[in-house]
Design an enzyme around this catalytic site. Structure first.
Site, short mmCIF file in Angstrom:
data_model
loop_
_atom_site.label_atom_id
_atom_site.label_comp_id
_atom_site.label_asym_id
_atom_site.label_seq_id
_atom_site.Cartn_x
_atom_site.Cartn_y
_atom_site.Cartn_z
N GLN A 84 26.39 15.45 -10.30
CA GLN A 84 27.19 17.00 -10.44
C GLN A 84 27.25 17.12 -8.85
O GLN A 84 26.18 17.67 -8.19
CB GLN A 84 26.62 17.88 -11.39
CG GLN A 84 26.44 17.62 -12.70
CD GLN A 84 25.30 16.70 -13.33
OE1 GLN A 84 24.24 16.25 -12.62
NE2 GLN A 84 25.64 16.65 -14.53
N HIS A 95 20.80 19.94 -3.52
CA HIS A 95 20.67 18.61 -2.78
C HIS A 95 21.18 17.40 -3.69
O HIS A 95 20.49 17.31 -4.82
CB HIS A 95 18.81 18.63 -2.83
CG HIS A 95 18.38 17.50 -2.00
ND1 HIS A 95 17.10 17.34 -1.41
CD2 HIS A 95 18.90 16.35 -1.44
CE1 HIS A 95 16.93 16.25 -0.69
NE2 HIS A 95 18.02 15.61 -0.77
N HIS A 99 21.33 11.10 -11.46
CA HIS A 99 20.42 10.83 -12.85
C HIS A 99 20.72 9.52 -13.03
O HIS A 99 21.81 9.03 -13.27
CB HIS A 99 21.20 11.86 -13.74
CG HIS A 99 20.84 13.31 -13.49
ND1 HIS A 99 19.64 14.02 -14.16
CD2 HIS A 99 21.51 14.41 -12.72
CE1 HIS A 99 19.80 15.04 -13.64
NE2 HIS A 99 20.86 15.36 -12.88
#
Length: 175
Positions: A84, A95, A99
């Protein structure tokens, strides 16, 4: 002595299982599936566009290497790799991070509908309280977590144990 690793303002040194000169990987506090990890650039920037070419190349190389190990270690058939990029996209911590979720054709939490992973991942990112999500890099805070009863936060010892196990897959490798 190894330099402490900060994920925004959070010390994640004990969660780290892979480290290159410009990026690193950590086990997740509240994994969506077993083996859910994060790959993060060393320099704390909030957007991909803020990384220089060397940092971006290191990050992508690390994602590939870590993903390959995660897939093998967790007996997965595939990976979901997601980022994202910015608050409006659901990024919870300012930061850049990716994933990596190992996925299985059979026995996967999301096997009935693979795309169900995306809203759950977005909820996972947005679940941190706003005061933590908006924390500036210069102010160190204790990690605050959401109250998702299905995925209670793991202890530092639990994360350290998984990180140490995963480190063994990178013993003789160099970036």
């Amino acid at each position: 002595m190894t330099t402490a690793l900060l994920f925004s303002t959070i010390d994640v040194t004990r969660q780290c299982f892979y480290r290159s000169s410009l990026s690193y990987a950590i086990v997740n506090l509240k994994p969506l599936v077993a083996g859910h990890v994060l790959v993060i650039p060393q320099r704390p920037v909030s957007r991909l566009q803020d990384l220089n070419d060397h940092e971006l190349a290191s990050l992508m190389s690390s994602i590939r290497r870590v993903g390959s190990v995660i897939e093998r270690a967790y007996g997965a058939d595939a990976l979901t790799i997601a980022c994202q990029d910015g608050k409006a996209a659901g990024q919870s911590i300012p930061h850049v991070h990716f994933h990596i979720l190992p996925r299985k054709s059979k026995g996967d939490r999301f096997e009935r509908n693979n795309d169900d992973v995306y809203p759950v991942l977005e909820d996972h990112e947005k679940a941190l309280p706003a005061d933590f999500r908006d924390a500036s890099v210069g102010n160190v805070e204790r990690l605050k977590v959401d109250a998702d009863d299905q995925r209670p936060p793991r202890s530092l010892d639990e994360m350290w144990e998984e990180a140490n196990w995963l480190k063994g897959f990178f013993v003789d490798t160099k970036e």
